[in-house]
Design a protein around this motif. Structure first.
Motif, PDB file in Angstrom:
ATOM      1  N   TYR A   1      -3.350 -32.581  89.161  1.00 27.45           N
ATOM      2  CA  TYR A   1      -4.803 -32.431  89.130  1.00 27.45           C
ATOM      3  C   TYR A   1      -5.450 -33.196  90.282  1.00 27.45           C
ATOM      4  N   PHE A   2      -4.921 -34.389  90.588  1.00 29.75           N
ATOM      5  CA  PHE A   2      -5.455 -35.170  91.704  1.00 29.75           C
ATOM      6  C   PHE A   2      -5.315 -34.380  93.007  1.00 29.75           C
ATOM      7  N   ILE A   3      -4.151 -33.793  93.239  1.00 30.21           N
ATOM      8  CA  ILE A   3      -3.925 -33.018  94.470  1.00 30.21           C
ATOM      9  C   ILE A   3      -4.876 -31.828  94.537  1.00 30.21           C
ATOM     10  N   MET A   4      -5.056 -31.138  93.428  1.00 28.04           N
ATOM     11  CA  MET A   4      -5.974 -29.990  93.391  1.00 28.04           C
ATOM     12  C   MET A   4      -7.407 -30.442  93.678  1.00 28.04           C
ATOM     13  N   LEU A   5      -7.795 -31.572  93.116  1.00 27.54           N
ATOM     14  CA  LEU A   5      -9.139 -32.110  93.367  1.00 27.54           C
ATOM     15  C   LEU A   5      -9.291 -32.547  94.822  1.00 27.54           C
ATOM     16  N   MET A   6      -8.224 -33.090  95.409  1.00 27.18           N
ATOM     17  CA  MET A   6      -8.263 -33.480  96.816  1.00 27.18           C
ATOM     18  C   MET A   6      -8.477 -32.247  97.702  1.00 27.18           C
ATOM     19  N   VAL A   7      -7.857 -31.137  97.361  1.00 26.20           N
ATOM     20  CA  VAL A   7      -8.077 -29.882  98.099  1.00 26.20           C
ATOM     21  C   VAL A   7      -9.548 -29.482  98.016  1.00 26.20           C
ATOM     22  N   LEU A   8     -10.126 -29.552  96.815  1.00 26.64           N
ATOM     23  CA  LEU A   8     -11.544 -29.202  96.665  1.00 26.64           C
ATOM     24  C   LEU A   8     -12.437 -30.181  97.425  1.00 26.64           C
ATOM     25  N   PHE A   9     -12.068 -31.453  97.431  1.00 32.76           N
ATOM     26  CA  PHE A   9     -12.841 -32.440  98.192  1.00 32.76           C
ATOM     27  C   PHE A   9     -12.812 -32.105  99.684  1.00 32.76           C
ATOM     28  N   CYS A  10     -11.652 -31.737 100.189  1.00 35.09           N
ATOM     29  CA  CYS A  10     -11.517 -31.463 101.619  1.00 35.09           C
ATOM     30  C   CYS A  10     -12.122 -30.121 102.042  1.00 35.09           C
ATOM     31  N   PHE A  11     -12.004 -29.092 101.186  1.00 32.67           N
ATOM     32  CA  PHE A  11     -12.396 -27.743 101.585  1.00 32.67           C
ATOM     33  C   PHE A  11     -13.631 -27.207 100.876  1.00 32.67           C
ATOM     34  N   GLY A  12     -14.103 -27.903  99.854  1.00 34.03           N
ATOM     35  CA  GLY A  12     -15.300 -27.462  99.153  1.00 34.03           C
ATOM     36  C   GLY A  12     -15.006 -26.384  98.122  1.00 34.03           C
ATOM     37  N   GLY A  13     -16.069 -25.741  97.654  1.00 43.39           N
ATOM     38  CA  GLY A  13     -15.978 -24.781  96.566  1.00 43.39           C
ATOM     39  C   GLY A  13     -15.477 -23.407  96.948  1.00 43.39           C
ATOM     40  N   GLY A  14     -15.531 -23.087  98.210  1.00 45.29           N
ATOM     41  CA  GLY A  14     -15.016 -21.799  98.653  1.00 45.29           C
ATOM     42  C   GLY A  14     -16.093 -20.867  99.167  1.00 45.29           C
ATOM     43  N   ARG A  15     -15.741 -20.122 100.180  1.00 49.61           N
ATOM     44  CA  ARG A  15     -16.640 -19.168 100.808  1.00 49.61           C
ATOM     45  C   ARG A  15     -16.888 -17.985  99.877  1.00 49.61           C
ATOM     46  N   TYR A  16     -18.128 -17.606  99.711  1.00 44.13           N
ATOM     47  CA  TYR A  16     -18.603 -16.467  98.916  1.00 44.13           C
ATOM     48  C   TYR A  16     -18.519 -16.678  97.399  1.00 44.13           C
ATOM     49  N   VAL A  17     -17.799 -17.690  96.942  1.00 44.59           N
ATOM     50  CA  VAL A  17     -17.538 -17.809  95.500  1.00 44.59           C
ATOM     51  C   VAL A  17     -18.081 -19.103  94.900  1.00 44.59           C
ATOM     52  N   SER A  18     -18.976 -19.771  95.610  1.00 43.92           N
ATOM     53  CA  SER A  18     -19.529 -21.022  95.084  1.00 43.92           C
ATOM     54  C   SER A  18     -21.020 -21.118  95.425  1.00 43.92           C
ATOM     55  N   ILE A  19     -21.728 -21.802  94.589  1.00 47.75           N
ATOM     56  CA  ILE A  19     -23.143 -22.070  94.865  1.00 47.75           C
ATOM     57  C   ILE A  19     -23.264 -22.906  96.130  1.00 47.75           C
ATOM     58  N   ASP A  20     -22.313 -23.816  96.342  1.00 46.21           N
ATOM     59  CA  ASP A  20     -22.323 -24.644  97.551  1.00 46.21           C
ATOM     60  C   ASP A  20     -22.393 -23.788  98.818  1.00 46.21           C
ATOM     61  N   TYR A  21     -21.637 -22.713  98.848  1.00 50.24           N
ATOM     62  CA  TYR A  21     -21.605 -21.834 100.023  1.00 50.24           C
ATOM     63  C   TYR A  21     -22.987 -21.269 100.316  1.00 50.24           C
ATOM     64  N   TYR A  22     -23.666 -20.788  99.279  1.00 52.92           N
ATOM     65  CA  TYR A  22     -24.983 -20.174  99.477  1.00 52.92           C
ATOM     66  C   TYR A  22     -26.056 -21.213  99.765  1.00 52.92           C
ATOM     67  N   LEU A  23     -25.942 -22.392  99.179  1.00 55.58           N
ATOM     68  CA  LEU A  23     -26.880 -23.472  99.515  1.00 55.58           C
ATOM     69  C   LEU A  23     -26.722 -23.892 100.965  1.00 55.58           C
ATOM     70  N   ALA A  24     -25.484 -24.020 101.423  1.00 56.48           N
ATOM     71  CA  ALA A  24     -25.240 -24.393 102.822  1.00 56.48           C
ATOM     72  C   ALA A  24     -25.792 -23.341 103.770  1.00 56.48           C
ATOM     73  N   ARG A  25     -25.588 -22.076 103.458  1.00 57.80           N
ATOM     74  CA  ARG A  25     -26.127 -20.991 104.296  1.00 57.80           C
ATOM     75  C   ARG A  25     -27.651 -21.033 104.340  1.00 57.80           C
ATOM     76  N   HIS A  26     -28.271 -21.279 103.188  1.00 54.45           N
ATOM     77  CA  HIS A  26     -29.730 -21.316 103.109  1.00 54.45           C
ATOM     78  C   HIS A  26     -30.295 -22.470 103.942  1.00 54.45           C
ATOM     79  N   PHE A  27     -29.692 -23.643 103.807  1.00 54.87           N
ATOM     80  CA  PHE A  27     -30.250 -24.822 104.480  1.00 54.87           C
ATOM     81  C   PHE A  27     -29.822 -24.928 105.940  1.00 54.87           C
ATOM     82  N   ASN A  28     -28.809 -24.205 106.353  1.00 54.97           N
ATOM     83  CA  ASN A  28     -28.374 -24.238 107.749  1.00 54.97           C
ATOM     84  C   ASN A  28     -29.046 -23.166 108.605  1.00 54.97           C
ATOM     85  N   HIS A  29     -29.848 -22.318 107.972  1.00 46.93           N
ATOM     86  CA  HIS A  29     -30.549 -21.274 108.737  1.00 46.93           C
ATOM     87  C   HIS A  29     -31.983 -21.603 108.914  1.00 46.93           C
TER      88      HIS A  29
END
Length: 190
Positions: free
Chosen positions: A162-190
């Motif tokens: 679980y720690f390794i899986m969480l470390m992957v999420l920490f390093c790469f984030g929630g994922g392109r197209y499949v996370s709210i983080d992705y759409y928030l980043a797109r909104h605030f970076n434009h």
């Protein structure tokens, strides 16, 4: 094509971890008094300082973190307290049991090459004794209708995974197209 699908493994990682964390957090919250007692008691528990605070932080991190993981919201920030919780679990609960989560005396990890744990070596004896007792006094067919009867070793295997899986999420984030983080980043970076 692989680049366009790179959010899928992150989504699957989040969806795999979410029920694990939600269940762990819910168990702590539903039995909060006994969780605090277990966190603080040095005789039969973890002997941690500030057990009320630490139990509360662990429970809320796991339970609320699970919801954030499902949504892919604040994924990197959510991973931090969950990684800390996994490290604490590995050190205080699982470390003395070695690596395997399930006792398997045939495993090279149980033969003392990683950590010496004599109780793992007698796991087949424990399993045979438990099955004999259940055959004589219990409902072995009912108990094993969904899977094999095993002896839990309680090593660090699951918490480390679980720690390794969480470390992957920490390093790469929630994922392109499949996370709210992705759409928030797109909104605030434009």
């Amino acid at each position: 094509m692989a680049a366009s699908l790179n959010g899928i493994p992150l989504l699957l990682t989040r969806l795999y971890l979410a029920p694990v964390m939600a269940q762990a957090g819910w168990q702590k919250l539903a039995n909060f008094d006994s969780t605090v007692d277990w966190f603080g008691n040095p005789d039969y528990g973890l002997g941690l300082p500030l057990p009320f605070l630490l139990a509360g932080l662990a429970a809320l991190s796991e339970f609320i973190g699970a919801a954030f993981l499902v949504l892919g919201l604040a994924t990197r920030l959510t991973a931090i307290p969950l990684m800390i919780t996994m490290v604490v679990a590995m050190i205080t609960v699982h470390w003395q049991h070695g690596w395997p989560a399930i006792a398997d005396a045939g495993s090279w990890l149980a033969d003392g090459t990683l950590l010496t744990n004599e109780s793992v070596m007698v796991a087949p004896e424990k399993l045979s004794a438990a099955k004999a007792i259940l055959n004589e006094h219990g409902y072995i067919d009912w108990l094993t209708s969904s899977g094999n009867f095993v002896i839990l070793n309680n090593g660090i295997e699951f918490a480390a995974t679980y720690f390794i899986m969480l470390m992957v999420l920490f390093c790469f984030g929630g994922g392109r197209y499949v996370s709210i983080d992705y759409y928030l980043a797109r909104h605030f970076n434009h």
